[in-house]
Design a protein around this motif. Sequence first.
Motif, PDB file in Angstrom:
ATOM      1  N   SER A1014      85.117  71.142  54.574  1.00  0.00           N
ATOM      2  CA  SER A1014      83.731  71.414  54.149  1.00  0.00           C
ATOM      3  C   SER A1014      83.418  72.896  54.383  1.00  0.00           C
ATOM      4  O   SER A1014      83.222  73.329  55.525  1.00  0.00           O
ATOM      5  CB  SER A1014      82.749  70.523  54.914  1.00  0.00           C
ATOM      6  N   VAL A1015      83.423  73.661  53.311  1.00  0.00           N
ATOM      7  CA  VAL A1015      83.090  75.084  53.361  1.00  0.00           C
ATOM      8  C   VAL A1015      81.969  75.333  52.347  1.00  0.00           C
ATOM      9  O   VAL A1015      82.097  74.954  51.181  1.00  0.00           O
ATOM     10  CB  VAL A1015      84.316  75.963  53.004  1.00  0.00           C
ATOM     11  N   VAL A1016      80.902  75.938  52.825  1.00  0.00           N
ATOM     12  CA  VAL A1016      79.768  76.222  51.922  1.00  0.00           C
ATOM     13  C   VAL A1016      80.050  77.522  51.175  1.00  0.00           C
ATOM     14  O   VAL A1016      80.375  78.548  51.802  1.00  0.00           O
ATOM     15  CB  VAL A1016      78.460  76.327  52.728  1.00  0.00           C
ATOM     16  N   GLN A1017      79.901  77.468  49.854  1.00  0.00           N
ATOM     17  CA  GLN A1017      80.146  78.676  49.052  1.00  0.00           C
ATOM     18  C   GLN A1017      78.870  79.515  49.012  1.00  0.00           C
ATOM     19  O   GLN A1017      77.866  79.108  48.449  1.00  0.00           O
ATOM     20  CB  GLN A1017      80.587  78.299  47.636  1.00  0.00           C
ATOM     21  N   LEU A1018      78.933  80.675  49.650  1.00  0.00           N
ATOM     22  CA  LEU A1018      77.784  81.586  49.646  1.00  0.00           C
ATOM     23  C   LEU A1018      77.671  82.262  48.273  1.00  0.00           C
ATOM     24  O   LEU A1018      78.670  82.396  47.549  1.00  0.00           O
ATOM     25  CB  LEU A1018      77.954  82.633  50.740  1.00  0.00           C
ATOM     26  N   HIS A1024      87.496  82.623  43.497  1.00  0.00           N
ATOM     27  CA  HIS A1024      88.850  82.822  44.026  1.00  0.00           C
ATOM     28  C   HIS A1024      88.818  82.957  45.544  1.00  0.00           C
ATOM     29  O   HIS A1024      89.629  82.373  46.267  1.00  0.00           O
ATOM     30  CB  HIS A1024      89.472  84.059  43.382  1.00  0.00           C
ATOM     31  N   GLU A1025      87.848  83.755  46.017  1.00  0.00           N
ATOM     32  CA  GLU A1025      87.704  83.917  47.464  1.00  0.00           C
ATOM     33  C   GLU A1025      87.323  82.600  48.121  1.00  0.00           C
ATOM     34  O   GLU A1025      87.743  82.277  49.246  1.00  0.00           O
ATOM     35  CB  GLU A1025      86.648  84.991  47.776  1.00  0.00           C
ATOM     36  N   TYR A1026      86.517  81.840  47.388  1.00  0.00           N
ATOM     37  CA  TYR A1026      86.081  80.531  47.921  1.00  0.00           C
ATOM     38  C   TYR A1026      87.281  79.581  48.078  1.00  0.00           C
ATOM     39  O   TYR A1026      87.421  78.879  49.076  1.00  0.00           O
ATOM     40  CB  TYR A1026      85.023  79.942  46.996  1.00  0.00           C
ATOM     41  N   ILE A1027      88.177  79.617  47.096  1.00  0.00           N
ATOM     42  CA  ILE A1027      89.382  78.789  47.170  1.00  0.00           C
ATOM     43  C   ILE A1027      90.246  79.224  48.351  1.00  0.00           C
ATOM     44  O   ILE A1027      90.751  78.408  49.117  1.00  0.00           O
ATOM     45  CB  ILE A1027      90.176  78.860  45.846  1.00  0.00           C
ATOM     46  N   GLU A1028      90.386  80.544  48.507  1.00  0.00           N
ATOM     47  CA  GLU A1028      91.144  81.051  49.663  1.00  0.00           C
ATOM     48  C   GLU A1028      90.492  80.627  50.971  1.00  0.00           C
ATOM     49  O   GLU A1028      91.179  80.278  51.938  1.00  0.00           O
ATOM     50  CB  GLU A1028      91.231  82.581  49.590  1.00  0.00           C
ATOM     51  N   GLU A1029      89.169  80.711  50.990  1.00  0.00           N
ATOM     52  CA  GLU A1029      88.438  80.329  52.202  1.00  0.00           C
ATOM     53  C   GLU A1029      88.675  78.856  52.549  1.00  0.00           C
ATOM     54  O   GLU A1029      88.886  78.504  53.708  1.00  0.00           O
ATOM     55  CB  GLU A1029      86.940  80.598  51.977  1.00  0.00           C
ATOM     56  N   THR A1072      97.158  67.853  53.228  1.00  0.00           N
ATOM     57  CA  THR A1072      96.238  68.228  52.143  1.00  0.00           C
ATOM     58  C   THR A1072      94.815  67.997  52.614  1.00  0.00           C
ATOM     59  O   THR A1072      94.593  67.417  53.683  1.00  0.00           O
ATOM     60  CB  THR A1072      96.520  67.390  50.881  1.00  0.00           C
ATOM     61  N   GLY A1073      93.877  68.428  51.806  1.00  0.00           N
ATOM     62  CA  GLY A1073      92.470  68.256  52.160  1.00  0.00           C
ATOM     63  C   GLY A1073      91.632  67.835  50.976  1.00  0.00           C
ATOM     64  O   GLY A1073      92.079  67.929  49.818  1.00  0.00           O
ATOM     65  N   ARG A1074      90.453  67.381  51.268  1.00  0.00           N
ATOM     66  CA  ARG A1074      89.476  67.023  50.230  1.00  0.00           C
ATOM     67  C   ARG A1074      88.195  67.797  50.501  1.00  0.00           C
ATOM     68  O   ARG A1074      87.699  67.814  51.633  1.00  0.00           O
ATOM     69  CB  ARG A1074      89.163  65.529  50.269  1.00  0.00           C
ATOM     70  N   ALA A1075      87.709  68.429  49.465  1.00  0.00           N
ATOM     71  CA  ALA A1075      86.494  69.254  49.629  1.00  0.00           C
ATOM     72  C   ALA A1075      85.307  68.518  49.036  1.00  0.00           C
ATOM     73  O   ALA A1075      85.316  68.178  47.850  1.00  0.00           O
ATOM     74  CB  ALA A1075      86.690  70.590  48.951  1.00  0.00           C
ATOM     75  N   PRO A1076      84.270  68.247  49.843  1.00  0.00           N
ATOM     76  CA  PRO A1076      83.070  67.641  49.275  1.00  0.00           C
ATOM     77  C   PRO A1076      82.320  68.710  48.455  1.00  0.00           C
ATOM     78  O   PRO A1076      82.562  69.904  48.639  1.00  0.00           O
ATOM     79  CB  PRO A1076      82.294  67.217  50.520  1.00  0.00           C
ATOM     80  N   PRO A1077      81.456  68.340  47.604  1.00  0.00           N
ATOM     81  CA  PRO A1077      80.996  66.964  47.328  1.00  0.00           C
ATOM     82  C   PRO A1077      81.833  66.270  46.259  1.00  0.00           C
ATOM     83  O   PRO A1077      81.727  65.087  46.068  1.00  0.00           O
ATOM     84  CB  PRO A1077      79.576  67.195  46.845  1.00  0.00           C
ATOM     85  N   ASN A1079      85.031  65.953  46.137  1.00  0.00           N
ATOM     86  CA  ASN A1079      86.262  65.381  46.686  1.00  0.00           C
ATOM     87  C   ASN A1079      87.497  65.971  46.023  1.00  0.00           C
ATOM     88  O   ASN A1079      88.488  65.273  45.766  1.00  0.00           O
ATOM     89  CB  ASN A1079      86.266  63.850  46.517  1.00  0.00           C
ATOM     90  N   THR A1080      87.431  67.271  45.735  1.00  0.00           N
ATOM     91  CA  THR A1080      88.568  67.917  45.069  1.00  0.00           C
ATOM     92  C   THR A1080      89.700  68.163  46.062  1.00  0.00           C
ATOM     93  O   THR A1080      89.478  68.353  47.264  1.00  0.00           O
ATOM     94  CB  THR A1080      88.127  69.275  44.469  1.00  0.00           C
ATOM     95  N   MET A1081      90.922  68.138  45.558  1.00  0.00           N
ATOM     96  CA  MET A1081      92.107  68.310  46.383  1.00  0.00           C
ATOM     97  C   MET A1081      92.275  69.761  46.783  1.00  0.00           C
ATOM     98  O   MET A1081      92.130  70.665  45.952  1.00  0.00           O
ATOM     99  CB  MET A1081      93.337  67.834  45.603  1.00  0.00           C
ATOM    100  N   VAL A1082      92.550  69.987  48.040  1.00  0.00           N
ATOM    101  CA  VAL A1082      92.862  71.335  48.529  1.00  0.00           C
ATOM    102  C   VAL A1082      94.288  71.290  49.070  1.00  0.00           C
ATOM    103  O   VAL A1082      94.619  70.439  49.892  1.00  0.00           O
ATOM    104  CB  VAL A1082      91.890  71.764  49.653  1.00  0.00           C
ATOM    105  N   ASP A1083      95.128  72.239  48.586  1.00  0.00           N
ATOM    106  CA  ASP A1083      96.552  72.190  48.947  1.00  0.00           C
ATOM    107  C   ASP A1083      97.001  73.559  49.430  1.00  0.00           C
ATOM    108  O   ASP A1083      96.537  74.592  48.940  1.00  0.00           O
ATOM    109  CB  ASP A1083      97.371  71.770  47.712  1.00  0.00           C
ATOM    110  N   LEU A1084      97.903  73.567  50.387  1.00  0.00           N
ATOM    111  CA  LEU A1084      98.399  74.839  50.925  1.00  0.00           C
ATOM    112  C   LEU A1084      99.486  75.452  50.061  1.00  0.00           C
ATOM    113  O   LEU A1084      99.878  76.597  50.284  1.00  0.00           O
ATOM    114  CB  LEU A1084      98.954  74.623  52.350  1.00  0.00           C
ATOM    115  N   ASN A1085     100.024  74.684  49.142  1.00  0.00           N
ATOM    116  CA  ASN A1085     101.166  75.155  48.359  1.00  0.00           C
ATOM    117  C   ASN A1085     100.745  75.873  47.074  1.00  0.00           C
ATOM    118  O   ASN A1085     101.555  76.067  46.167  1.00  0.00           O
ATOM    119  CB  ASN A1085     102.084  73.991  47.999  1.00  0.00           C
TER     120      ASN A1085
END
Length: 1824
Positions: A1014-1018, A1024-1029, A1072-1077, A1079-1085
């Motif tokens: 859960s990261v809030v996009q300012l 792109h930065e948000y995805i990196e974050e 892996t991770g899931r980002a609300p709201p 529930n998108t997949m977040v992957d390190l690869n």
Amino acid sequence: MSEVVYEETATMIAAGELQSFVPFGREHCRNHPNAFNLQLRELQPASELWSSDGAAGLVGSLQEVSLQERERECWQLRKGCKGVREEDVEFEEELYAAGTVVVWSQGSRTQASNVYKAFTVDSPVQQVVCKEDEVEQTVCIVQSSCVNVHTVTGKDFISPLPFQVSNVWATKFGLLLERKNTATDSLSLPGEPLPTVFSMLHPLDEIAPVVCKPAGLFEGSHVQYASDATMKIVFSCCQPSVVVSYDTVQGIHSVWALRKVTQDERSTVLRCTADPVGTPLGLMASGLLTSHLRNISLGPGSPLHYSALHSHQSRIMTSSPGFHSRVHSPSISNMAALSRAHSPGMAAPSFSGAARFNTSFHSPSPRGHHGMIHSPNSTVNETMLVPEMEPIIPDLCMEQLWSETVTAGCHSQACKVFLTSDLCENRYLCFLVESHQQLRCVKFIESNNTSQLIFTSVTTIPAKDAEPLQNIGAMLVLEACGSLVLYTGITRVSKVFVPGLLSPTFSLTNHLSHLSTPVENVSTPANAGNRHLQRMDEAAMPSPVSELRGPNIKHHEGSFLEDYTFQHATPYIHALRDPVCNRVTLELNSGTMLRISIPEIATSELVGLFNQKCLHVAVQVLVKWYNIYNAPGGPSSHAEWNLFVTCFMTLMGYNTERLAWTRNLHFEVPLSPVIAAKKARPSDGGSDEDLDYLLGSLYHRQMNSQPVCYNNTLMSSPSSPSLKLDSSAPLFPHIPALFYVLHLLYQELQLDELQRARASSLVCLLQQLARDLQLDEYVDLYWRDYPSLISGFTESCVIDHGKTHFIMQRPSFLRAEPPCVLSWLSSCLRGEENPPFPCLPGISQRTRLLVLSYALYIIGDENATSSDVSKYLAKLSPGVCVCVCVCVCVCLSTLKDYFTCFTLKDLESVPFGVALPIREAIYRCREQPCSDWSEEVCLLIGRQDLTKQAHTMTLAKGKAVSLSLEPPATTEADEEEDGMLDIIQEVTGLIWSQDLRVQEVRRLLQSSRPARVSVVQLPEVSDHEYIEEKENKLLQLCQRTMALPVGRGLFTLFSYHPVPTEPLPVPKLNLTGRAPPRNTMVDLNSGNIDVPPNMTSWPSFHNGVAAGLKIAPASQVDSAWIAYNKPKSPELANEYAGFLMALGLNGHLTKLATLNIHDYLTKGHEMTSIGLLLGVSSAKLGTMDMSITRLLSIHIPALLPPTSTELDVPHNVQVAAVIGIGLVYQGTGHRHNAEVLLSEIGRPPGPEMEYCTDRESYSLAAGLALGMVCLGHGSNLIGMTDLNVPEQLYQYMVGGHRRAQAGANRERHKSPSYQIKEGDTINVDVTCPGATLALAMIYLKTNNRSIADWLKPPDTWFLLDFIKPEFLLLRTLARCIIMWDEILPNTEWVKSNIPQIMRGTFDPSEDINMETMAQAQDYITAGACMALGLRFAGSANSDAFDCLYEFARSFMKIMSFAGTAAVTGYYNLQTGLSMILLAMSMVMSGTGNLKVLQLCRFFHKRTGGEMNYGFHMAHHMALGLLFLGGGRYTLSTSNSAIAALLCALYPHFPAHSTDNRYHLQALRHLAVLAAEPRLLVPVDVDSLKPCYALLEVTYKETKWYDETTVELMAPTMLPELHLLKRVKVKGPRYWELSIDLSKETQHLKSILSRDGVLYVKLRAGQLPYKDDPQGWKSLLASTVNHRNSGVRAFEPESISTFTSEPALVSFAEFFCKTSEEIKHRDDTLVLFSAMLYECVTQECPEMLPTYIAVEQIKIHSTFPLWQMRLVVELWDSRVLRGPANRHNALLTSEFLPVMKNMVDVALDSWLKGEEGRDGWIKSAQSSN
């Protein structure tokens, strides 16, 4: 020739169960697809079908399957083997062979036959042999060229034969093969015959010649090969191991003992055969023998000779111990060798030459060059022309035991040989010589060493055929005249009447009646033939089997037979065959077969006690009774006793027709025709005797209603002259002994309610004998016991006293006063001295048990059943009475199953008065039992909980059993998710019933679901930065996820039992991770951020360990399953490596085959090597196992020789191997390893580029390993004084000049390191941790102050600056655990470890570095807290916990203030806090403490900043320890456990997932070695569900506290067992159970190791704590709440709520409720309700029958009076001991006086009654 011992003439018995017999295999073969049919179905080209390959081709098949081949058949029957079919023990097995088919079938009298196995072979079957032993049961099918061996377990072998075999015999050791004499014998060198007898001990062993040792003067010279062609084997037996042979020239039979050949005999034979000159015995040279054996064979096209199969199978195939491996075979044990063969196709049936003889397993002598012998008829295989030949080593030796004399020899071979025994257990070897119609019986006995048999006498019985009946100790003989006669040994018993053979052709008409087969019209003597039989005189009785007329047979003469013509077509018995147990087949001349059974001759173990004095009489009695009982149309069950009395009194000399009461017996028996013929009157008219009989009858006396006066004149009325005893009768001399034995039997029957009715039958016989022996006291006793019965007997018989002194033996034990067991027990209760009660071994079992029970419980003699038996029991001399005992046992067949054992069920049949003291003793034991009593004892006292516990322990001794509380069934998807479903929720639900903490732990430790990112996009952040974050955030979360498996492994420890057919489920490590709201997949690869390489290697390893640690030590795991789990994909190799380590930690890796270990290590996979080395070392903890030592040494350069090849071993593998050495040698003080490890701590870098990185972990490992090797030895290091271990370690700790390398490592370190320049000083940063911990472990718990002072922190600021703060933690920890006893659970003690300079006020003028001071203070505090955690590990000590919790709070406060935190440093504070958290988890291990859980959860949520992988690992390890094994395990404080915890909780955690610089990550899992099961789980024995139970735990007294008792509600974690004195299950809810730990702790340890299941039994009237927490709903509580009495308040309807006893529930329903039938008996209902209430509240339901028996008592004889007297006397004896004992009595004080008063009233009314004694008699008569 000895003569027949005794012959009972003119008697006959009837055979039973007449059935027509046809071999089942014959019927089955008609529908069997034989070899011919099979080959026609094969889809082969015609060219192959018509090939000339011997019997394998179609032509060969057509030649085989001819009509003649079809007709050749043989079969054998035997008793079924228990191992094949457990549920039906009594069945027969048939082995049938015909042509190429063998059928093995089973069937019984109650079940139709069925095929068990069927075999089809390639060539005709010559012989079938069944071989049975303890390991395997095999069937050997002999063909012309090979032997097929089939085992029951499905293994098949084909053993080729190097010669033609004439016969095969099963023996104790294997098979004996007789070689058929062929043309090649004549071509052998003169004087050098080939051996004729060979042995094959195993299908894969060589066929070896047998050595024979004829009887003679010169022992050594007579050892030779069995090469005499004139010797033919006719019989073999397994037990005893003998062989019978026949010499065809001399015509005599010999008996040989078959045994293993001795070394001397073997060498003698081989030496003799090596002599080329030869020996006088004409033996051939070794080479000739070998070459003949190896080359004589059948040609590929030679016709296969088929020897006719005899229909008479004269071999008795009995069980044998087993095929033993040959002595010189490879090291294969017994039948384990069967696993050598996997394919049945070892040899083709048309082989040419014995290929197996090319190689021999043994070469004891030098090989010699021998020539080959060529003969025209022998085919020599070219491949066998080898220049070197080895002699074949003999295995078996035949030693001659006995031989017929030449004069006695019959010059005719025995056609049948068998073993038999008689009733007296004499054994005979019988051989039937058909040409002479003789059965020769040779008696033999075993000598002292049991290997030699001594043959004594030979007896000849005329016989045409014979068969043994093994289980009845008899044999059936077919005489020449056609009669069947039964013999026991050489004693003739009687003829056998076969009804079906006589009646079909038995007619008074001259013309021939219709001849039917015997089975079609089986008539019995009760049918039409009876009237003819009854008219026959005894002398004119025809043979029971129709006879065959012939010139040499003399016929019976009689008027009845004159006009009867025997036709030649009359069926008669031609032969006997196939005996099994007591059944045998009769083969008739017509070809049909009948199967009959012979009645058993009842016997007992007492027969073995016969001595020669009684033998003659006993056999007469048995034979007489056998003939009477089994006469044709034998007695019905109710007439058996009458028959016995008549038979018995006749044998004693009585004329039973003259005595009135025995004459009545004749007319009560439905006489059989034979007896009727003997007893029939010559005239139908009346006689004076008939009138006498009527006048003397009981009916006549009752009609006259004459009162019987009790005086001696009537009892001994003048006898008529005819009533005299025959002094020549066989049992006449034994009448007094007989009488006394029968009297003791009568006393025995009095003690059994089920048998007491029979005592009245026995008393008739007893009173007669007592009158005649003039024993008035005995008559008086019988009169009192049975007044109405005895009043009818007035006759006496005269014993001629003139002859008495000479003939009759009056034993010394027959005294005037009759022994009365009830009187003896009564006086025992009154405390009077008693003479020993007479006891008859084997008969008076119940008397013996009851007398000894009273002596034990009432008198209180603890030695009553051991050394003092003679004080209470007088055993009668068996020499005098055994004959009588046997007769009594045999004849009273109702007692057959009676004399076995005495159980709780037997106690129900003991009269209530006699049983009451024993019931009371059982009740006392039930209330206060010992926890380790055997299952049988617990069953006797009625404690189902203890019985179940004992049964479980018994099972566990045999194999590991999981007791189980099964985990709940769930879906597979759930199981795949987190791997934590195996935690037993039934138990955790009881331990933590108020909340869901277990589910919370599962949530915290699961690693298989995606993390929530859960990261809030300012607004200012780009996508792109948000995805990196988000990915950076996920990377932080993954540090936590990767650390979870270490904690999960501890949480799920030993909770799973794998299924052997399924791989172990391993939960995924999801990064892996899931980002609300959305529930998108977040992957390190994705490549957006840099991810460290190999980041998941070690987490995968930990995940594999966590999965493997689930497997419980009691699981069934084998090498194949471990290999089966190996993953296919290389990505999972790290997980598998962890799995291997886990298997070592739970002890299963010892089962992994050495080959697999080698395979894994040679792969060179680093992780696999680490896991395997640590795993096998853990599994072999402290064993000094040499194979594991070698395995580890290969990976440690310091343990290899200096000249050895340098191996490229990865650094981490070296570290693992060093720790492995420490584990394997833990606590042993092994000098060499200690020396090497000591030097390895300070190992310098180099040579050249080696050993430059991660040196700290290696030095630490060497220090830990050294500490483990010398664990706790302190200053007692034997043989290590020259090493100066403490001083050397101190130098490593504080620094200084490096000492020169000693020994082998000197050369290795000559070349300096190219990378690190350390000079000649010790690098303390590398060596200090290992040295400190080594010192701590060596002096662990020794309280050695001088060593501890070395470890004190410096007391000056200057010196403090020179020490790393981390080392201060280690020094404090080390110092505290050395001074173990000084550790106190309070903050003052913790602070006392901080140096004085830090605790006081600071001088402002001093230049104090605050950072140094703060760090030092925090690290010292953390070290002291760690020591506190180790000291109180697993104790749940509240003081220790409070102290640690306080320090944890203070550290967290410091961290919350940025200023103070900055001074100390966040990393340092977090390290200290992690160690304190781990210390708290150690103290509260397994308890699931909520405060610690809250702290763990708090740290779980912190993922950013300095919270790295290592801290997460520490926090989740703490969580795992807190819920260790799901709450079933906790930590131990033993030396071994402390060492494991020091390795696992080393206070420097990795900075990232690949960090192994300071400490190898794999060692974190060694914490498992400190775990021990201490959870006690009460399980209700009725519902088998875990429940609550109150425990009382008593601590031993120590120097810190006195003996203390605490109450715990189980399930609970017990303290360490060495601290405890006693653990007790407390009442009143459950039956009490006390486990005394002061004696031994093994019993409780075994309970705890099996899931801690302690079975408890709810008391009647009580409810479980779960249903009734306060105890207000119990039966007793409800009665107290009412004002009226407990009895009135008790409602029978509510009984089922409080007890599950079906008997009590039924009693309440039928006897305590008002119904139509018993409305008028309210008082009875109340009384019954009171009884039921008493039984329920006192928890003695077995007393209900006693209460009813006392209430329902009817006094019509002395027996019920005796019972009441025993009850009252028991009560009186209790009262005399003191008022307190009244409450301990089973019968209540209110009930007894009432019952006693009822008896008194009844007796008073009789004494005062108008009718006087007549009233007594009449009432007694009416009651009877």
